[in-house]
Design a protein around this motif. Structure first.
Motif, PDB file in Angstrom:
ATOM      1  N   LYS A 340     -10.557  -3.735  -1.328  1.00  0.00           N
ATOM      2  CA  LYS A 340     -10.379  -4.875  -0.389  1.00  0.00           C
ATOM      3  C   LYS A 340      -8.984  -5.485  -0.542  1.00  0.00           C
ATOM      4  O   LYS A 340      -8.264  -5.702   0.425  1.00  0.00           O
ATOM      5  N   ASP A 341      -8.562  -5.692  -1.788  1.00  0.00           N
ATOM      6  CA  ASP A 341      -7.266  -6.348  -2.036  1.00  0.00           C
ATOM      7  C   ASP A 341      -6.094  -5.508  -1.534  1.00  0.00           C
ATOM      8  O   ASP A 341      -5.059  -6.028  -1.140  1.00  0.00           O
ATOM      9  N   THR A 342      -6.269  -4.190  -1.569  1.00  0.00           N
ATOM     10  CA  THR A 342      -5.167  -3.317  -1.105  1.00  0.00           C
ATOM     11  C   THR A 342      -5.344  -2.961   0.370  1.00  0.00           C
ATOM     12  O   THR A 342      -4.600  -2.128   0.889  1.00  0.00           O
ATOM     13  N   GLU A 343      -6.369  -3.561   1.000  1.00  0.00           N
ATOM     14  CA  GLU A 343      -6.687  -3.283   2.418  1.00  0.00           C
ATOM     15  C   GLU A 343      -6.849  -1.778   2.646  1.00  0.00           C
ATOM     16  O   GLU A 343      -6.443  -1.227   3.679  1.00  0.00           O
ATOM     17  N   GLY A 344      -7.387  -1.121   1.606  1.00  0.00           N
ATOM     18  CA  GLY A 344      -7.657   0.318   1.709  1.00  0.00           C
ATOM     19  C   GLY A 344      -6.407   1.163   1.806  1.00  0.00           C
ATOM     20  O   GLY A 344      -6.456   2.319   2.224  1.00  0.00           O
TER      21      GLY A 344
END
Ligand code: GCO
Length: 447
Positions: A340-344
């Motif tokens: 989630k934090d790396t937006e995939g």
């Protein structure tokens, strides 16, 4: 599972090689730490002068590994075997050892994952201030360039550091690991220099080795509330941001976690972050984020100082796998958080997962029935499979470790291997978990 998924294992140089002062190798801070027997800092005052003697036994070990069925193996390079004094003179014999090791594993079709640094800083550099000296960025890049010159044509997967939180905060603020400094402000500054060196390396490897993949192996021991009391829930965000999320956030977003930054500003721990640094961090994301996961830590609020003065304390859980607390859901949560934090945008690799016990011995039948480790690996590999099925781009899963190896300050007192090692005779004996993982890889490999 996906094609080309990496089912692997890992080790580190200091924990397996031995030959601590052979063929021109220089002294590391961990050699010094173990030899300096003040304060009984290592189990039974042990050292890794011999460890499992892999420097001499690598052919036998790579044969056992290569015929086992892993398609990848993560190992680390001892900086002091390459540059005995950390900078300057290059040690050809040390370089040749890693060529031999890499050639052996590749000969069996095992993809080498090279960790450039797994805690064993040259003592000569520590004598010049270690990671707290801003010159460490230059020292590091000199070392990185030698590794690229020598191994750039053979190694595609590069990991800069193993667990920066451990070697920075364990070494410079908690002080239980070398160089045994206890100054939080120094640790924060040293950590920033290490981050600068990391991102310069990502940039350098991309420039010098087209197609290479560069990542980092982050230790993740997420803090979770021990109870549903408000005060225990409320301390968790800052507890995480000042612990393992400190460097994790930089890798996932290019920035230090804001909660901790605010707290460090209040306490006078914060360091200067130049515009150059900010751009460097943002413009050179990892090609993969490695997650080293063993368990979470259940915590409760305390009026007292608590860990690092952040008013929380661990609450040990009853349920364990060997000595590791039981929380496979913690792995699921951190994988999903990272995604989630790396937006995939950044693939994930579980770069370490395993459990240790102090009772892994050979029974009267000459076998080691480590059922608890099989249960641990079943539970955690299933979480990885579930996450992949839900769309997370997880590229690999590495079991720590293929052999019983020197467990830092626990020495030979904690055994994490799939393979039992008799430290007296150096005889290797596969444990029950060895055969379980071997079959598991067969059952989960997509041709
Ligand atoms: C770590 C290190 C390993 C340990 C392993 C067992 O994660 O602490 O990477 O070197 O040996 O995790 O504790």
């Amino acid at each position: 599972m996906r094609k080309n998924f990496f089912w692997g294992t890992d080790t580190s140089a200091f924990q397996v090689e031995g030959a601590w002062n052979e063929d021109g190798k220089g002294e590391s801070i961990w050699d010094r730490f173990c030899h300096d027997r003040r304060g009984n800092k290592v189990y039974h005052n042990e050292n890794a002068d011999v460890a499992i003697d892999q420097y001499h036994r690598y052919k036998e070990d790579m044969k056992l590994l290569g015929t086992f069925g892993v398609n990848a193996h993560r190992f680390s390079v001892a900086w002091t075997r390459i540059l005995p004094e950390g900078t300057g003179k290059i040690n050809k014999a040390g370089i040749q050892y890693y060529h031999n090791l890499i050639d052996e594993m590749k000969g069996y079709g095992v993809e080498p994952f090279m960790t450039m640094y797994h805690w064993d800083l040259p003592q000569a550099l520590q004598d010049r201030g270690g990671w707290a000296n801003p010159e460490c960025v230059d020292w590091w890049l000199e070392y990185a360039n030698v590794l690229i010159d020598e191994f750039g044509s053979k190694v595609k997967y590069w990991i800069t550091y193993n667990e920066p939180y451990v070697f920075i905060f364990g070494g410079y603020s908690a002080g239980h690991f070398p160089p045994n400094i206890q100054c939080y402000k120094t640790a924060c500054q040293a950590g920033h220099y290490a981050m600068k060196a990391h991102f310069e390396t990502v940039k350098l490897i991309h420039e010098r080795i087209p197609g290479a993949q560069v990542g980092i192996a982050l230790d993740m021991v997420p803090r979770v509330p021990a109870t549903d009391r408000k005060e225990d829930i409320d301390i968790v965000p800052l507890a995480n941001d000042t612990a393992f999320y400190w460097f994790y956030n930089v890798m996932a977003t290019g920035e230090y976690p804001p909660l901790a930054v605010e707290e460090y500003k209040k306490r006078g721990y914060m360091f200067e972050i130049s515009d150059y640094d900010r751009r460097l961090f943002k413009e050179n994301p990892c090609d993969f984020i490695g997650i080293n996961y063993y368990s979470t830590m259940a915590v409760k609020y305390t009026e007292d100082e608590g860990i690092d003065g952040f008013h929380y304390l661990p609450v040990p859980r009853e349920e364990k796998y060997g000595t590791i607390e039981k929380d496979p859901e913690g792995l699921r949560n951190i994988l999903k958080k990272c995604w989630k934090d790396t937006e995939g945008k950044i693939p994930i690799i579980v770069t370490e997962n395993g459990c240790g016990g102090d009772a892994d011995c050979l029974g009267p039948d000459g076998k080691c029935h480590d059922e608890y480790r099989i249960n641990y690996l079943k539970d955690h590999s299933q979480v990885v499979k579930d996450c992949i099925a839900e769309g997370l781009d997880i590229r690999g899963y590495f079991v720590w470790s293929f052999w019983d190896i020197f467990e830092w300050s626990l020495g030979t007192g904690a055994r994490y291997g799939l393979t039992h090692v008799d430290y007296e005779t150096q005889v290797r004996t596969p444990k029950d978990s060895f055969f379980w993982y071997k079959q598991f890889i067969k059952d989960n490999t997509v041709e």
